[in-house]
Every structure is written in C-alpha cells, then in structure tokens.
Scaffold this active site. Structure first.
Site, PDB file in Angstrom:
ATOM      1  N   ASP A 212       0.862  -1.318   0.090  1.00 10.95           N
ATOM      2  CA  ASP A 212       0.022  -0.066  -0.103  1.00 10.95           C
ATOM      3  C   ASP A 212       1.015   1.189   0.008  1.00 10.95           C
ATOM      4  O   ASP A 212       1.836   1.242   0.779  1.00 10.95           O
ATOM      5  CB  ASP A 212      -0.823   0.014   1.413  1.00 10.95           C
ATOM      6  CG  ASP A 212      -1.980   0.864   1.420  1.00 10.95           C
ATOM      7  OD1 ASP A 212      -1.821   2.047   0.774  1.00 10.95           O
ATOM      8  OD2 ASP A 212      -3.084   0.796   1.656  1.00 10.95           O
TER       9      ASP A 212
ATOM     10  N   LYS B 147      -9.526  16.541 -13.324  1.00  5.52           N
ATOM     11  CA  LYS B 147     -10.010  16.970 -12.104  1.00  5.52           C
ATOM     12  C   LYS B 147      -9.354  17.835 -11.240  1.00  5.52           C
ATOM     13  O   LYS B 147      -9.607  18.324 -10.268  1.00  5.52           O
ATOM     14  CB  LYS B 147     -10.742  15.964 -11.325  1.00  5.52           C
ATOM     15  CG  LYS B 147     -12.080  15.265 -11.970  1.00  5.52           C
ATOM     16  CD  LYS B 147     -12.558  14.256 -11.433  1.00  5.52           C
ATOM     17  CE  LYS B 147     -13.765  13.556 -12.426  1.00  5.52           C
ATOM     18  NZ  LYS B 147     -13.021  12.880 -13.703  1.00  5.52           N
TER      19      LYS B 147
ATOM     20  N   LYS C  14      -5.610  15.164  -5.796  1.00  3.18           N
ATOM     21  CA  LYS C  14      -4.819  14.996  -7.053  1.00  3.18           C
ATOM     22  C   LYS C  14      -3.839  16.020  -7.383  1.00  3.18           C
ATOM     23  O   LYS C  14      -2.772  16.108  -7.717  1.00  3.18           O
ATOM     24  CB  LYS C  14      -5.537  14.306  -8.295  1.00  3.18           C
ATOM     25  CG  LYS C  14      -6.370  13.059  -7.898  1.00  3.18           C
ATOM     26  CD  LYS C  14      -5.214  12.021  -7.659  1.00  3.18           C
ATOM     27  CE  LYS C  14      -4.520  11.340  -8.776  1.00  3.18           C
ATOM     28  NZ  LYS C  14      -3.560  10.436  -8.791  1.00  3.18           N
TER      29      LYS C  14
END
Length: 156
Positions: A67, A133, A145
């Site tokens: 992860d 976006k 982001k």
C-alpha cells in the site's frame, strides 16, 4: 522504445503502484512489449493480483502486495528499481466526499511516500499519474490529485 521525452525503457526495472488497477494492467501489458528487465506490480488487492497473473504470466513480472500508505513497504519494493510509475489512488468522487481522510491518506500521503522512497532508493525517474479533475478542483478527489501533482513538481 523512447517515450517521447527522450527516455529509453529498454533494460529498465519498473515498479507500478496501483499496478493491478485498470491503468496499471494496460501499462504493464504495453511495457512488456519492450525488453524491460523486470516489472513489479504493487497493489493492495490480492484478488486483482491473482486475476492479472492468470491473464499475464510473464517471468519478468513480480506481484507485490503493498500500500502506498506504507513507506517501509515502498522502500523494499523500490530496491533496485529504475522507474516508478505511480498510479495508485482512490478515485471515486462520491467516496472522496464521504471519506475525505482516506483520500488524503492515499492520494496525498501516498504520493509523498512514493517520492521519499524513490529518492532514498535512487530511482532514476518517477512518473505520477493525475486527473483532469486536478486542474481546477471542485471535489475532494480533484483537490487531493492537485496536491499530489504539486508534491511531484516540488520534488524535482
């Protein structure tokens, strides 16, 4: 193959975070057409790993559970890697609104972890995927982001 920026992929070892996701699967298929040394698919989804391994059984590919929230795991995964393609992210806009901290942990802190692990391991190049976006964010997803983009730019 040159990537259009003067970068040669041949004989490189590549790690792909979020490598079992839709972009990762397509990218791994494409890059295996080149004479790359190895590709490490890093993802936390063991089911998608198993599916991908059945579809794409190539001895150059290693499937690693991990992860991006775990910098120590990234340090191990990036050992001996030349290029990191960072595609791991939480992407469902509506989930970002209801679970904002999870998006920050994965999309922002995860990007920071990738940057630090890559730098500490001497990775030659890191490519961070973003989203349309991020340019004028109106959602939490877009904002995370955009922050990830800023981290990558600042780390150059």
């Amino acid at each position: 193959m040159e990537d259009g920026f003067g970068f040669e992929w041949a004989n490189k070892s590549i790690a792909v975070t979020g490598g079992a996701g839709s972009f990762g699967r397509a990218f791994v298929r494409a890059i295996l057409r080149e004479p790359v040394r190895t590709v490490r698919v890093i993802s936390r989804d063991e089911f998608k790993h198993a599916q991908m391994q059945r579809e794409l059984d190539d001895p150059r590919v290693a499937y690693l559970l991990g992860d991006v929230r775990d910098r120590d795991r990234l340090m191990l995964a990036f050992d001996g890697i030349d290029v990191v393609v960072h595609a791991a992210a939480l992407k469902r806009v509506e989930k970002g609104e209801s679970d904002p901290l999870e998006f920050v942990r994965t999309n922002v802190t995860g990007a920071e972890n990738v940057i630090h692990a890559a730098r500490e391991r001497g990775v030659e190049r890191v490519v961070g995927l973003s989203s349309d976006k991020a340019c004028v964010p109106t959602t939490l997803y877009g904002a995370t982001k955009m922050l990830a983009e800023r981290l990558f730019v600042a780390s150059n």
